[in-house]
Enzyme design. Structure first.
Site, PDB file in Angstrom:
ATOM      1  N   ASP A 188       0.813  -1.209   0.000  1.00 40.64           N
ATOM      2  CA  ASP A 188       0.000   0.000   0.000  1.00 40.64           C
ATOM      3  C   ASP A 188       0.851   1.264   0.000  1.00 40.64           C
ATOM      4  O   ASP A 188       1.998   1.258   0.468  1.00 40.64           O
ATOM      5  CB  ASP A 188      -0.920   0.029   1.230  1.00 40.64           C
ATOM      6  CG  ASP A 188      -1.917  -1.115   1.244  1.00 40.64           C
ATOM      7  OD1 ASP A 188      -2.248  -1.610   0.149  1.00 40.64           O
ATOM      8  OD2 ASP A 188      -2.345  -1.510   2.342  1.00 40.64           O
ATOM      9  N   LYS A 189       0.267   2.331  -0.490  1.00 34.33           N
ATOM     10  CA  LYS A 189       0.949   3.624  -0.537  1.00 34.33           C
ATOM     11  C   LYS A 189       1.569   3.985   0.808  1.00 34.33           C
ATOM     12  O   LYS A 189       2.729   4.395   0.888  1.00 34.33           O
ATOM     13  CB  LYS A 189      -0.043   4.714  -0.962  1.00 34.33           C
ATOM     14  CG  LYS A 189       0.501   6.135  -0.858  1.00 34.33           C
ATOM     15  CD  LYS A 189      -0.573   7.165  -1.176  1.00 34.33           C
ATOM     16  CE  LYS A 189      -0.046   8.575  -0.988  1.00 34.33           C
ATOM     17  NZ  LYS A 189      -1.086   9.603  -1.252  1.00 34.33           N
TER      18      LYS A 189
END
Length: 321
Positions: free
Chosen positions: A143-144
């Site tokens: 994830d970011k």
């Protein structure tokens, strides 16, 4: 109207038009708003002009969804923390805040943009084309707002070999996380089927074990250090589903600190997270191991905790004394 996909139906409740149409379809509210602005939505035979207009329950809608055009990623000079690299693949330690590949809302500044520049400047060739023009070389993602290790393929042969290992769940992945509360038991395995949430398409959710939707997911966790109203835990993944660690930890009442989507920060810790400006999920991909798909050698890499997570842990340990 013109488009590749036509979605039709009835509005089931009276509400704002964008919300009513998002609820009635698999589209996000933001996507509906864009389609209305582009003149791709009709309600009762008339073009919709305002996302905030009141939707009449039972109204007939028609949405034309144009085909998605994949944007080609462009090289960008962005610093990279390279852990390992050869002519076949590259392992990087991704910082929190960096998106892995271009997508809606994040067309540049991604890891792919940085890798394309890195490979071109360092004589490292290119990236595998299997992922398409927007996702060259990408075999798996984090994830970011998760930091840590991931491997990217430079050749199609390496891509295929790595993808097979991920599919067979033979890749070693160890995450470090800070969760709210203290897991009980302190060590265990979470086997919960995961799929897209019915109420929020941006979220994943635990599904019934007999559900035909979603995919099975297995996470082995263990508390490493007991902290103030929280704990440092390790999670070893058998599977690699979207948001797996975050959803699994939340499912046992120990959501990750700083998680804006699944978390609920203990009230006593909110001032600390605010003071530290810690607003991401406290999750780090600390270890990654796999069989080199071309050289047939076992590789294992580790990445120290980033400064923001280490500072959070130090503060929580201090409060616990």
């Amino acid at each position: 109207m013109s488009g590749q996909e036509i979605i039709t139906g009835n509005v089931s409740a009276s509400a704002r038009l964008d919300k009513a149409l998002a609820d009635a379809t698999q589209l996000s509210r933001a996507r509906v708003q864009t389609l209305i602005a582009e003149g791709q939505v009709e309600v009762d035979g008339q073009s919709a002009v305002s996302p905030s207009a009141k939707a009449r329950a039972g109204a007939v809608f028609r949405i034309s969804v144009p085909p998605t055009v994949e944007a080609e990623a462009k090289p960008q000079k962005i610093p990279l923390n390279v852990t390992y690299e050869d002519e076949h693949l590259i392992v990087v330690n991704k910082p929190a805040g960096m998106v892995v590949h271009p997508a809606a809302g994040n067309y540049d500044g991604t890891l792919v943009n940085a890798l394309l520049y890195h490979c071109a400047q360092n004589g490292g060739g290119s990236l595998s084309g299997i992922g398409g023009v927007a996702r060259p070389g990408i075999v798996h993602r984090i994830d970011k707002d998760t930091s840590g290790l991931l491997v990217v393929a430079k050749s199609d042969a390496a891509h295929e070999g790595l993808a097979a290992q991920f599919a067979q769940h033979s890749v070693h992945r160890r995450y470090l996380a800070v969760c709210g509360g203290h897991p009980n038991p302190a060590k265990g395995t979470i086997n919960e089927r995961l799929g897209r949430s019915d109420s929020n398409r941006k979220k994943m959710a635990v599904l019934d074990k007999n559900s035909s939707r979603g995919k099975h997911a297995t996470t082995h966790y263990e508390q490493i250090t007991r902290l103030d109203s929280s704990a440092l835990i390790e999670c070893r993944l058998e599977t690699g589903r979207t948001h797996q660690v975050r959803v699994h930890c939340a499912s046992i009442g120990n959501a990750l600190l700083g998680d804006q989507l699944y978390g609920k920060t203990p009230k006593s810790l909110k001032p600390l997270l605010s003071r530290l400006s810690f607003a991401r999920q406290a999750l780090h991909a600390a270890e990654l191991g796999f069989l080199h798909p071309i050289l047939d050698t076992n590789l294992r890499f580790s990445a120290d905790l980033p400064d923001d997570m280490q500072e959070l842990i130090d503060e929580l340990a201090h409060f616990n004394r």
